[in-house]
Design an enzyme around this catalytic site. Structure first.
Site, PDB file in Angstrom:
ATOM      1  N   HIS A 124     -41.420  46.823  74.665  1.00 28.30           N
ATOM      2  CA  HIS A 124     -42.307  46.389  73.416  1.00 28.30           C
ATOM      3  C   HIS A 124     -42.939  44.989  73.565  1.00 28.30           C
ATOM      4  O   HIS A 124     -41.916  44.416  74.461  1.00 28.30           O
ATOM      5  CB  HIS A 124     -41.557  46.556  72.004  1.00 28.30           C
ATOM      6  N   ASP A 201     -32.586  44.776  72.449  1.00 29.03           N
ATOM      7  CA  ASP A 201     -33.551  45.012  71.410  1.00 29.03           C
ATOM      8  C   ASP A 201     -33.494  46.417  70.765  1.00 29.03           C
ATOM      9  O   ASP A 201     -33.755  47.359  71.307  1.00 29.03           O
ATOM     10  CB  ASP A 201     -35.072  44.832  72.122  1.00 29.03           C
ATOM     11  N   GLN A 204     -35.667  50.193  67.705  1.00 27.94           N
ATOM     12  CA  GLN A 204     -35.739  51.590  67.693  1.00 27.94           C
ATOM     13  C   GLN A 204     -34.379  52.311  67.852  1.00 27.94           C
ATOM     14  O   GLN A 204     -34.487  53.655  67.629  1.00 27.94           O
ATOM     15  CB  GLN A 204     -36.971  52.214  68.810  1.00 27.94           C
ATOM     16  N   LYS A 227     -37.686  49.292  59.861  1.00 24.28           N
ATOM     17  CA  LYS A 227     -37.558  50.419  60.712  1.00 24.28           C
ATOM     18  C   LYS A 227     -36.406  51.419  59.986  1.00 24.28           C
ATOM     19  O   LYS A 227     -35.954  52.391  60.513  1.00 24.28           O
ATOM     20  CB  LYS A 227     -37.465  50.511  61.956  1.00 24.28           C
ATOM     21  N   CYS A 365     -48.129  48.576  71.358  1.00 26.06           N
ATOM     22  CA  CYS A 365     -47.310  47.415  71.614  1.00 26.06           C
ATOM     23  C   CYS A 365     -46.664  47.652  73.092  1.00 26.06           C
ATOM     24  O   CYS A 365     -45.680  46.822  73.078  1.00 26.06           O
ATOM     25  CB  CYS A 365     -46.727  46.898  70.592  1.00 26.06           C
TER      26      CYS A 365
HETATM   27  N1  PMP Z   1     -39.042  46.177  69.599  1.00 25.30           N
HETATM   28  C1  PMP Z   1     -39.315  47.581  69.512  1.00 25.30           C
HETATM   29  C2  PMP Z   1     -38.772  48.476  70.559  1.00 25.30           C
HETATM   30  C3  PMP Z   1     -39.980  47.774  68.414  1.00 25.30           C
HETATM   31  O1  PMP Z   1     -40.385  49.294  68.443  1.00 25.30           O
HETATM   32  C4  PMP Z   1     -40.773  46.969  67.541  1.00 25.30           C
HETATM   33  C5  PMP Z   1     -41.770  47.354  66.416  1.00 25.30           C
HETATM   34  N2  PMP Z   1     -42.589  48.260  66.851  1.00 25.30           N
HETATM   35  C6  PMP Z   1     -40.289  45.600  67.844  1.00 25.30           C
HETATM   36  C7  PMP Z   1     -39.571  45.089  68.913  1.00 25.30           C
HETATM   37  C8  PMP Z   1     -41.064  44.323  66.815  1.00 25.30           C
HETATM   38  O2  PMP Z   1     -40.417  44.661  65.682  1.00 25.30           O
HETATM   39  P1  PMP Z   1     -41.004  43.800  64.522  1.00 25.30           P
HETATM   40  O3  PMP Z   1     -42.421  44.092  64.686  1.00 25.30           O
HETATM   41  O4  PMP Z   1     -40.501  44.661  63.082  1.00 25.30           O
HETATM   42  O5  PMP Z   1     -40.529  42.389  64.639  1.00 25.30           O
END
Ligand code: PMP
Length: 407
Positions: A124, A201, A204, A227, A365
């Site tokens: 991401h 990270d 997910q 999430k 993203c």
């Molecule tokens: N890493 C991953 C794999 C994600 O899916 C996301 C959110 N789509 C993020 C990081 C970032 O999360 P946040 O926008 O809640 O900080």
């Protein structure tokens, strides 16, 4: 333990019971953000109705109650991740902030020009851009574990990629764009055997897998509450205590200090050293309520249902003409990215919305993943444990409708 009954579970999520464009809402955008059960909504509501005050500073009753609830939430998170101490649980805004914190407070002081940061092609943007910024600041180089056509990591060069110049391996547990579950335990073992610290990270992963940071043996693990059926604006950085102790604060302000004078400031102990300013108290309380909610069933039970939905949807989409699934890894969690021949994913999203079906369309993203497949975007359905088999049918019906409309 509470029995898994999909109708009873759905009854806990008030938002699911509404019509969109005259159709029942089918919410399949859980990878972007999840819905909240009444138990979370009520925990936040209760806090604001009865206990709301600032934490850590007050001797009055409300402040003590707020502090107790906030710190109890930290213990709930510690327990859930199986961290060894509450000091290892830092409340942040989300996964993004946690990664930036580690980049700037942990890696920046020890990285010099020519050093390397290792991520993967599946990341991401939140696990790419903070490292690019650090590279710009220090002259370090960003290295990338490549990916394969199935959307899995290509590990053929991993032993060279993890080398004496590597200052951190920062890797996603589950890909938000494709759903691939990465072999993070094996990668962590490899990295740590060479003395390379590891950040995972888990944005997910935490909603779909039981995570045990001690079993993973990683140095940092990050995720976002929203999430995981909790409010937005609250997230968690787990860090190994020894590392957090040695790191400088990320931001300065209240709560992260023991004493301030113009000649110098003494920083607070862990985890407060990293929690400058008034935290998202209600968010932390909501996060603990979300974890309690999941634990009534056990994550394995919820994950089994999601897997069933993912398998069912995958089989149905594979059987359809003109539908291509992007990301066919052997191990996946809850994400189904797809293309409908001749229809731009944004049009897919719009037609789905007319059918009451909420999915995400775009690059998620994760633009490097889109570039790899030479596509601008995908349509992405992502499941949570409150989704039903009927909703998989609604997904299929929405695809058929889209195909009809586009001839
Ligand atoms: N890493 C991953 C794999 C994600 O899916 C996301 C959110 N789509 C993020 C990081 C970032 O999360 P946040 O926008 O809640 O900080």
């Amino acid at each position: 333990m509470r029995a898994f009954d999909i109708e009873q579970i759905r009854a806990d999520f008030p938002i699911l019971h509404q019509q969109i464009n005259g159709q029942p809402l089918v919410y399949l955008d859980n990878a972007a953000s999840s819905q909240k059960p009444l138990q979370v909504i009520e925990a936040v509501d209760h806090y604001y109705r009865t206990d709301n005050a600032n934490v850590h500073r007050g001797v009055h009753r409300l402040s003590q109650r707020a502090t107790d609830a906030f710190e109890a939430s930290r213990s709930t998170v510690r327990d859930y991740l199986n961290a060894s101490s509450d000091r290892e649980i830092v409340f942040v805004r989300g996964a993004t902030e946690a990664i930036n914190l580690v980049a700037q407070s942990f890696v920046r002081p020890m990285i010099v020009e020519g050093d390397e940061i290792l991520i993967s092609h599946l990341e991401h943007h939140a696990n790419i851009v903070p490292w690019q910024m650090l590279c710009e600041q220090t002259g370090a180089q960003l290295k990338v574990i490549p990916m394969t056509d199935t959307g899995e990591l290509d590990l053929t060069q991993i032993d060279e990629l993890l080398n004496s110049r590597t200052k951190i391996l920062s890797i996603g547990h589950v890909s938000n764009a494709l759903g691939t579950v990465n072999p993070v335990k094996m990668l962590t073992e490899k990295a740590r055997a060479k003395g390379i610290p590891v950040l995972i990270d888990g944005a997910q992963a935490v909603p779909h897998l039981q995570v045990d940071v001690q079993a993973l043996d990683c140095d940092f693990y990050v995720f976002s509450g929203h999430k995981l059926f909790a409010p937005t604006g609250i997230g968690v950085l787990y860090g190994r205590q020894q590392l957090l102790e040695a790191m400088p604060p990320y931001q300065g302000g209240g709560d992260m200090i023991l004493s301030v004078s113009f000649s110098g400031t003494i920083y607070n102990e862990l985890p407060y050293k990293f929690e400058a300013g008034t935290p998202h108290i209600a968010g932390a309380i909501g996060l603990a309520a979300a974890i309690d909610y999941i634990q009534q069933f056990g994550m394995e039970v919820l994950a089994a249902h999601e897997h069933h939905l993912l398998d069912l949807a995958t089989a149905k989409l594979q059987a359809m003409d003109g539908v291509r699934i992007i990301g066919t890894a052997k191990e996946k969690a809850s994400v189904l990215s797809f293309m409908i021949d001749g229809v731009h994913p944004h049009d897919v999203g719009t037609i789905f919305d007319q059918q009451g079906v909420a999915i995400r369309t775009g690059h998620h993203c994760a633009q490097p993943v889109m570039e790899y497949f030479d596509i601008p975007a995908t349509a992405r359905a992502s499941f949570a444990f409150y989704n039903s088999e009927q909703e998989v049918d609604a997904l299929v019906a929405a695809i058929k409708k889209t195909q009809e409309l586009f001839g």
